[in-house]
Design a protein around this motif. Structure first.
Motif, PDB file in Angstrom:
ATOM      1  N   ASP C 148       0.839  -1.196   0.000  1.00  0.00           N
ATOM      2  CA  ASP C 148       0.000   0.000   0.000  1.00  0.00           C
ATOM      3  C   ASP C 148       0.875   1.246   0.000  1.00  0.00           C
ATOM      4  N   TRP C 149       1.891   1.214   0.846  1.00  0.00           N
ATOM      5  CA  TRP C 149       2.783   2.351   0.976  1.00  0.00           C
ATOM      6  C   TRP C 149       3.547   2.590  -0.333  1.00  0.00           C
ATOM      7  N   ASN C 151       2.640   1.713  -3.226  1.00  0.00           N
ATOM      8  CA  ASN C 151       1.687   2.167  -4.231  1.00  0.00           C
ATOM      9  C   ASN C 151       1.360   3.647  -4.051  1.00  0.00           C
ATOM     10  N   ASP C 152       1.240   4.079  -2.772  1.00  0.00           N
ATOM     11  CA  ASP C 152       0.927   5.473  -2.494  1.00  0.00           C
ATOM     12  C   ASP C 152       2.039   6.397  -2.953  1.00  0.00           C
ATOM     13  N   TRP C 153       3.263   6.022  -2.675  1.00  0.00           N
ATOM     14  CA  TRP C 153       4.378   6.932  -2.889  1.00  0.00           C
ATOM     15  C   TRP C 153       5.072   6.731  -4.226  1.00  0.00           C
ATOM     16  N   GLY C 155       3.677   4.915  -6.880  1.00  0.00           N
ATOM     17  CA  GLY C 155       2.740   4.368  -7.853  1.00  0.00           C
ATOM     18  C   GLY C 155       3.064   4.763  -9.286  1.00  0.00           C
TER      19      GLY C 155
END
Lengths: 362, 377, 318
Positions: C148-149, C151-153, C155
């Motif tokens: 998730d992390w 992907n957030d930063w 992506g």
């Protein structure tokens, strides 16, 4: 550094050119405590504990480096930074490995009862009553032993040829090269080879027999055995050989009576490590050993169960609506026992290597 | 290093060595054997008691749990026979049956002559092979969606999800099927079998028949990669992924679906939940593949049925056997084993231990009549 | 016995003992040669069998080639997945192994370094199926927040494009497991190489006032460069052929090419595809799988060969 001409902004290490500034000895501890506090704060503020740890780590790296840079100069700061990074890599590498051992022990130990080790999967074991890994342990022992019986003599003699007879002739070079190639044979490919071989030999489109697994393992063992024996034989000083020849001892007796005994510890260690390596192999055996519920001591006919294959196949039953949990327990119990077997083989190898080490003459 | 540390290292390894040696000495007797006595006392046991020898068979892995149960049950009434079922897969089972390596085999699809399998088997057996549906189980559509305990899916919606056309849980199509459910606006992750399987074959066959314009890949045993989604190895792999990961949906043999939510599938005007009884029903309404044959009881499942109470997505697996065998003992053992599977006791153990749907009585009676004729010669 | 004498011109009159000696030597020599030739034969056997059994796969198409038009379009994406997962594993293992090896050889006091060294060696013995179990039970669920992390930063990097898999059983998780499996071997070789750096050079650097890191950078790393490359390539070879851990951990979509390593659409690797499908394969499909195995064999061979080549070239230089 003391000869710097620019005196406008003297940094600490210019003022104390010989000593340089040094951080107090408690500095790492100090920064450590502060950064842990920082991490804890982040955690208390509602972030996840993992984020807290990351914050603490960042705090330490930045805090210590900046402090060190301001007091000790950039060289020492870099040194400190690198040291921290090294230890970070170390911890990051050890963490999962420790977690792995811990998980397997924690989940497998309660399952490892004498009954579990003594039962096979006959009777009502498939329906969740009792059941154990006796047959798989015995299968592992048998298949690995046969693999060793095949691979060790061939490997030993090949290594003898390479070191004692072949000294850099063309055949020896070709063989050395091929052994290197064999080192890279993926285990599943060795299994495919064994399957292809026994399709031809037996005419059965889906051969299931222990010897096939043993041959696949032997293919995987051979290069390891050859390489380690070769290394050990090379360590035997030529003086010993020449002294033996000078006494009129023929070459083969020199090899058997002088060279091999001198290198025996290393050879045994290498072979044991090779055995330990293949004892945990799953992929090639999955292709040719099939599924057995009881110990099968006949390597030439019928399926044989081994521990790694048992683990993999049992994993497929862990979602059974009625016996899923029992299968899950069996998986972890078998995994723990497999680790115990392989690690003790490793330990034995190292102990042999250590105990007889002086004999190699180095 | 000094000597003491050697000894410290040595002690555990010697212990392990001693342990395995003592294991070798006491042998693989199963302490659970005693437990077997209490279940074996049925009337049928007399028929099997004098059988002896080995019966090495194999085939479809979908039957594995049920075969495990039957092997155990049969072992108790016919202690002289050792049956082993190797889950090599349907293809391997058919191949070995045709080559004569297996006297009988399990297969998720019946024999046909597209690749000459039926004639091959006929040649091996000397007569038309017996095909009996012995394992019927609903393929449940399992899902992991917080706050949604009941899920209804019409065939088109189901096909749309697995074809990758419907990508969120609050898609109109799903909402239309479930007007009262609280569907989140999360992405759907469809989970399929990453290995080749008869379950995928049956599932895609169903999809292509009931929603052929949405599911265009036809009936395939290997999941078509263009449909996307996450893969799981084996039934257990799919079930594990769906269990672990929220917002997933998959298909799996209902007997392995565990405590996961199982969708009700639209049949006609109603939605039917998977159950062995509802699965067996489709069998009753489906025609046989070859009505003229006395030995082939394969059925062409009528997925488009609108009969009430039928659960349409069903896995059927067949037993293949010969009418005659060269060897007296093999003939007797095959006859005994199939008779056991068809018996009340066999059906009972199959459904309690493996979740298999009980066979319709009519099929059982017909099949038993065929099996009674199995002979040597 | 006596008839076996060769080269009689060297010594006309052989005493009985010398004759048996010659026979013994000849027998022993031939046994050794025979064993060596057997090894050659075995390898040739592996190659020949793979080719013979693999080539019929070239005719496969459609259902026989697992739903692909030809065997190439089945093996190609698998080859991609194999290389991608191993390359990622290499990226992960490199800093970890170098750090771990340097800590053991240069940073930790020997009281710590020795047991840690033993522990790492022992871990090389953990069977891959156990790594797979751990990957499923422990690692995969814990990777999801990291994904998730990422992907957030990150992506915007195609590798982390998402959407993030909820099960965590992605190609990146498989790569992490592969990296951990390669770690003990790579570390062991690196340790050996770092330990071989001439002490005199290291001490000279320290005597000139270098900090520990400067000493490592100037004396140790240049000396070990080719050895490090070789060690990493050998680790890569190991990762390429690893089967069970990947087969267990990875939720493979199938033979697809997907750069996204954190989503639920994952390329499969050759070894895992063989292990997954072999149990159900029959007929021509077995040939297709053997053909895939042949492709893997060629790939690992190339990587290992490169590794050995770099290693020997390094030795000559040093």
């Amino acid at each position: 550094m003391s000869t710097t001409t620019d005196l406008k902004t003297p940094t600490p290490d210019q003022l104390e050119p010989l000593m340089g500034g040094t951080l107090p000895r408690v500095a790492p501890l100090l920064v450590g405590v502060c950064s842990v506090a920082l991490g804890a704060l982040a955690w208390l503020l509602g972030l996840s504990p993992v984020v807290g740890v990351v914050v603490a780590w960042l705090g330490y790296v930045l805090g210590y480096t900046v402090w060190s840079r301001s007091v000790e100069g950039s060289r020492k700061a870099t040194d400190a930074l690198m040291r921290t990074l090294m230890w970070t890599a170390f911890v990051l590498a050890m963490l999962p490995l420790v977690s792995l051992i811990w998980t397997v022990v924690a989940r497998g130990l309660p399952v490892l009862t004498p009954q579990f080790l003594n039962d096979d999967m006959s009777g009502r074991a498939l329906l969740g009553v009792g059941g154990g890994i006796y047959h798989a342990i015995m299968g592992t022992v048998m298949v690995t032993a046969i693999a060793a019986i095949i691979a060790v003599p061939i490997g030993l003699f090949t290594a003898i040829y390479l070191v004692e007879y072949g000294k850099n002739n063309r055949l020896a070079k070709v063989i050395t090269f091929l052994v290197d190639v064999m080192t890279g044979i993926p285990s599943i490919v060795a299994g495919l080879f064994a399957v292809a071989l026994f399709i031809v030999v037996t005419g059965d489109p889906l051969p299931r027999l222990g010897i096939g697994g043993a041959i696949a393992l032997a293919v995987l063992m051979l290069p390891t055995v050859i390489r380690s024996v070769e290394e050990m034989l090379k360590l035997v000083p030529d003086d010993l050989r020449e002294a033996s020849y000078a006494l009129g001892v023929p070459r083969w007796r020199t090899i058997v009576k002088v060279v091999l005994p001198t290198a025996v510890a290393g050879i045994v260690t290498g072979i044991t490590l090779a055995i330990a390596r293949v004892a945990g192999e799953t992929a090639p055996l999955l292709l040719i050993l099939g599924t057995a519920r009881v110990a099968n001591w006949n390597p030439f006919e019928g399926p044989v169960q081994t521990l790694p294959v048992y683990i993999f196949q049992s994993l497929g039953q862990t979602t059974h609506f009625k016996y899923g949990e029992i299968w899950t327990d069996r998986v972890w119990g078998a995994a723990l026992f497999l680790i115990i077997i392989v690690m003790s083989l490793n330990l034995v190898a190292r102990i042999i290597g250590k105990a007889f080490a002086p004999k190699t003459g180095r | 290093m000094n000597r003491t540390s050697f000894r410290k290292l040595l002690a555990p390894s010697v212990a392990v060595l001693a342990l395995s040696l003592s294991l070798a000495a006491c042998g693989g007797g199963n302490s659970a054997d005693e437990a077997s006595a209490d279940t074996g006392g049925s009337e049928a046991s007399g028929d099997y008691a004098d059988l002896s020898g080995e019966l090495a068979i194999g085939g479809a892995s979908s039957q594995e749990s049920a075969q495990n149960a039957w092997m155990v049950g049969f072992g108790e009434v016919a202690p002289g026979v050792t049956v082993s079922y190797d889950p090599v897969g349907s293809g391997g089972g058919r191949e070995n049956f045709i080559s004569g390596a297996y006297p009988m085999a399990g297969s998720d699809s019946y024999l046909d002559d597209e690749e000459g399998e039926l004639s091959g088997a006929t040649e091996t057996c000397g007569a038309e092979p017996i095909e009996i549906p012995n394992y019927i189980s609903p393929i449940a559509v399992i899902y992991n969606l917080e706050g949604v305990d009941e899920l209804n899916l019409s065939p088109e919606t189901l096909a749309g999800i697995f074809a990758g056309d419907i990508t969120t849980w609050d898609d109109e199509a799903i909402v239309a099927d479930n007007p009262n459910a609280d569907l989140p606006s999360e992405d759907i992750t469809p989970v399929h079998r990453s290995d080749e399987s008869g379950t995928t074959g049956n599932f895609t066959n169903y999809l292509s028949q009931v929603a052929g314009d949405v599911w265009t890949a036809g009936e395939v045993e290997t999941w078509p990669t263009e449909a996307g989604g996450e893969g799981g190895k084996g039934t257990s792999g799919v079930v594990q992924v769906v269990t672990d990961a929220p917002n997933t949906i998959g298909y799996a043999d209902a007997s392995q679906a565990g405590g996961l939510g199982q969708a009700s599938i639209g049949v006609g005007e109603e939605f039917v939940a998977p159950s062995p009884e509802a699965a067996a029903k489709i069998f009753e309404v489906s025609p046989r593949v070859d009505e003229g044959s006395d030995v082939n009881y394969a059925h062409e499942l009528d997925y488009q049925t609108e009969e009430s109470g039928v659960y349409p997505i069903v896995l059927t697996s067949y037993l293949l056997a010969c009418q005659t065998y060269d060897d007296e003992a093999t003939a007797a053992n095959v006859k005994g084993y199939i008779s056991y599977i068809l018996s009340d006791e066999g059906q009972e153990i199959g459904s309690t231990e493996a979740g298999s749907a009980p066979l319709p009585d009519e099929v059982r009676e017909q099949a038993q009549a065929v099996v009674d004729e199995i002979s040597a010669g | 016995m006596t008839t076996a004498i060769r080269e009689p011109e060297q010594q006309q009159e052989l005493p009985a003992r010398a004759r048996t000696t010659r026979v013994g030597d000849a027998v022993f020599r031939r046994t050794a040669l025979g064993a060596a030739l057997l090894v050659v034969g075995l390898l040739a056997g592996v190659a020949i069998f793979l080719v013979i059994q693999g080539l019929p796969a070239l005719d496969a198409s459609g259902e026989q080639a697992y739903g692909k038009p030809s065997v190439w379009s089945y093996v190609g994406p698998l080859l991609f997945g194999t290389i991608l997962s191993s390359a990622l594993a290499l990226v992960i293992v490199t800093p970890l192994a170098i750090g771990l090896a340097l800590v053991i050889s240069h940073y930790a006091p020997s009281k710590v370094a020795k047991p840690v060294g033993y522990l790492v060696d022992l871990l090389a013995a953990v069977p891959s199926v156990v790594f797979g179990l751990w990957g499923i039970a422990v690692l995969a669920p814990r990777m999801v927040p990291i994904f998730d992390w990422l992907n957030d930063w990150f992506g915007w990097i195609p590798l982390f494009a998402g959407p993030v898999s909820n099960s965590g059983r992605t190609l990146l998780t498989a790569s992490v497991v592969l990296a951990l499996m390669a770690l003990p071997i790579v570390t062991a070789i690196l340790r050996e190489i770092f330990a071989q750096t001439p002490t005199t050079q290291q001490e000279a650097a320290l005597a000139l006032g270098a900090t520990r890191w400067e000493m490592i950078r100037m004396a140790v790393l240049p000396y070990a460069r080719s050895g490090m490359v070789a060690a990493l390539l050998l680790g890569l070879g190991r990762a390429l052929g690893e089967t069970m851990a990947v087969a267990m951990v990875l939720s493979a979509t199938g033979a697809i090419i997907s750069f996204d390593v954190i989503s639920s659409a994952n390329s499969n690797t050759i070894a895992a595809a063989i292990a997954n499908n072999y149990a159900n394969a029959a007929g021509l499909k077995i040939n297709v799988l053997i053909f895939a195995g042949l492709a893997l064999f060629v790939l690992t061979f190339a990587v290992n060969f490169l590794g050995r080549y770099v290693a020997t070239r390094g030795q000559v230089k040093a």
